[in-house]
Motif scaffolding. Structure first.
Motif, short mmCIF file in Angstrom:
data_model
loop_
_atom_site.label_atom_id
_atom_site.label_comp_id
_atom_site.label_asym_id
_atom_site.label_seq_id
_atom_site.Cartn_x
_atom_site.Cartn_y
_atom_site.Cartn_z
N ASN A 1 15.31 8.81 -15.17
CA ASN A 1 15.41 7.46 -14.60
C ASN A 1 15.45 7.47 -13.08
N LYS A 2 15.30 8.66 -12.48
CA LYS A 2 15.40 8.77 -11.02
C LYS A 2 14.02 8.80 -10.39
N PRO A 3 13.77 7.91 -9.43
CA PRO A 3 12.48 7.93 -8.73
C PRO A 3 12.35 9.17 -7.85
N ASP A 4 11.18 9.77 -7.87
CA ASP A 4 10.89 10.93 -7.03
C ASP A 4 9.63 10.62 -6.23
N PHE A 5 9.65 10.92 -4.93
CA PHE A 5 8.56 10.50 -4.05
C PHE A 5 7.82 11.67 -3.40
N HIS A 6 7.81 12.83 -4.07
CA HIS A 6 7.15 13.99 -3.49
C HIS A 6 5.64 13.82 -3.35
N LEU A 7 5.05 12.90 -4.09
CA LEU A 7 3.61 12.70 -3.99
C LEU A 7 3.22 11.78 -2.84
N ALA A 8 4.20 11.13 -2.22
CA ALA A 8 3.92 10.26 -1.08
C ALA A 8 3.65 11.11 0.16
N MET A 9 2.72 10.67 0.98
CA MET A 9 2.42 11.38 2.22
C MET A 9 3.65 11.34 3.13
N PRO A 10 4.03 12.49 3.75
CA PRO A 10 5.20 12.52 4.64
C PRO A 10 5.07 11.49 5.76
N THR A 11 6.20 10.95 6.17
CA THR A 11 6.24 9.84 7.12
C THR A 11 5.46 10.12 8.40
N GLU A 12 5.62 11.33 8.96
CA GLU A 12 4.98 11.63 10.25
C GLU A 12 3.46 11.61 10.16
N GLN A 13 2.91 11.86 8.97
CA GLN A 13 1.46 11.79 8.78
C GLN A 13 1.04 10.41 8.26
N LEU B 1 0.82 -1.21 0.00
CA LEU B 1 0.00 0.00 0.00
C LEU B 1 0.86 1.26 0.00
N GLY B 2 0.54 2.19 -0.93
CA GLY B 2 1.22 3.48 -1.00
C GLY B 2 0.23 4.61 -0.78
N VAL B 3 0.51 5.47 0.20
CA VAL B 3 -0.40 6.56 0.56
C VAL B 3 0.12 7.87 -0.02
N SER B 4 -0.76 8.63 -0.67
CA SER B 4 -0.36 9.91 -1.27
C SER B 4 -0.68 11.05 -0.32
N LEU B 5 -0.07 12.20 -0.57
CA LEU B 5 -0.25 13.35 0.31
C LEU B 5 -1.66 13.93 0.23
N GLU B 6 -2.43 13.57 -0.79
CA GLU B 6 -3.79 14.08 -0.96
C GLU B 6 -4.86 13.13 -0.42
N CYS C 1 -0.64 -6.90 5.07
CA CYS C 1 -0.47 -5.54 4.55
C CYS C 1 0.95 -5.05 4.80
N VAL C 2 1.52 -4.41 3.80
CA VAL C 2 2.87 -3.86 3.90
C VAL C 2 2.86 -2.43 3.36
N SER C 3 3.26 -1.49 4.17
CA SER C 3 3.33 -0.10 3.73
C SER C 3 4.48 0.07 2.74
N GLN C 4 4.20 0.70 1.58
CA GLN C 4 5.23 0.86 0.54
C GLN C 4 5.06 2.20 -0.15
N PHE C 5 5.75 3.22 0.39
CA PHE C 5 5.61 4.57 -0.17
C PHE C 5 6.12 4.67 -1.60
N THR C 6 6.98 3.72 -2.03
CA THR C 6 7.54 3.79 -3.38
C THR C 6 6.48 3.60 -4.46
N LEU C 7 5.28 3.15 -4.09
CA LEU C 7 4.20 3.05 -5.08
C LEU C 7 3.77 4.44 -5.55
N GLN C 8 4.10 5.47 -4.78
CA GLN C 8 3.76 6.84 -5.17
C GLN C 8 4.88 7.49 -5.99
N CYS C 9 5.76 6.67 -6.52
CA CYS C 9 6.90 7.17 -7.29
C CYS C 9 6.47 7.86 -8.58
N VAL C 10 7.16 8.97 -8.90
CA VAL C 10 7.07 9.61 -10.21
C VAL C 10 8.49 9.66 -10.76
N LEU C 11 8.67 9.16 -11.97
CA LEU C 11 10.02 9.14 -12.54
C LEU C 11 10.38 10.49 -13.15
#
Length: 209
Positions: A89-101, A31-36, A76-86
């Motif tokens: 060739n470099k993965p970017d994870f700005h769309l993933a919800m910040p860890t503390e939230q 499961l990947g959670v987005s900031l929205e 269930c396994v938390s996996q923020f990398t599902l919110q990756c935007v390339l």
């Protein structure tokens, strides 16, 4: 919110060489959670996962029964990398919800799964840990799920860019800290222009797993 759901005959999670969770037949959910994401997306994903018909019925007919129908387990396994935007060739994870939230949101997801099903059949990894997930995919059968809001945002390049910029601003604000931010608000406009000149630095896209 995004999920990769795999039908499994067995799945385990190991952290630091110690197995912390395991299931037999059932579903492994990454499961990947987005900031929205909101509670609405959470409830949608819970319903989809528990009602997804990927199992056979008593007569052997495929795609007839859900994990609840069969009374199988869910890992269930938390996996923020599902919110990756390339970016190239470099993965970017700005769309993933910040860890503390995201940790609280993910725990709410698990709580809703347990309320909707049988608590003892819902297993979990370890949020934020470096995990080894061993999945014995049955079929193989792998289903990708997205909440409606996630699908709409990621299919619209303008909306995607907007979300990235929003997250970058949030990260810069957190990096400054409350005292520095409040100090800057009281600086005269002329000094503000001077302080803000120059190119903006890159915001790191790397996070701890």
């Amino acid at each position: 919110m995004k999920a990769v759901v795999q039908r499994v005959t067995r799945a385990t999670v190991t952290v630091g060489g110690e197995q912390i969770s395991a299931i037999g037949r059932g579903l492994c959910v990454l499961l990947g959670v987005s900031l929205e994401d909101t509670h609405k997306e959470l409830e949608h994903m819970v319903r989809k996962i528990l009602n997804l018909r990927v199992f056979e019925d008593e007569s052997g007919k495929h795609w007839s029964k859900s994990v609840m129908d069969k009374q199988y387990e869910v890992l269930c396994v938390s996996q923020f990398t599902l919110q990756c935007v390339l970016k190239g060739n470099k993965p970017d994870f700005h769309l993933a919800m910040p860890t503390e939230q995201a940790e609280g949101f993910y725990n709410s997801f698990l709580e809703q799964l347990r309320k909707a099903y049988r608590p003892e059949l819902i297993k979990d990894g370890k949020f934020g840990a470096y995990m080894q997930v061993h999945i014995q995919n049955d079929g193989p059968v792998t289903i990708e799920l997205e909440s409606p809001a996630t699908s709409a945002a990621t299919s619209d390049p303008k909306q995607l860019s907007k979300l990235e910029k929003q997250q970058q601003r949030k990260e810069k604000t957190r990096a400054k800290g409350p005292s520095e931010s409040s100090k800057e608000r009281n600086v005269p406009r002329k000094e503000d222009r001077s302080a803000s000149s120059g190119a903006e630095g890159d915001v790191s896209s790397e996070r701890e797993p």
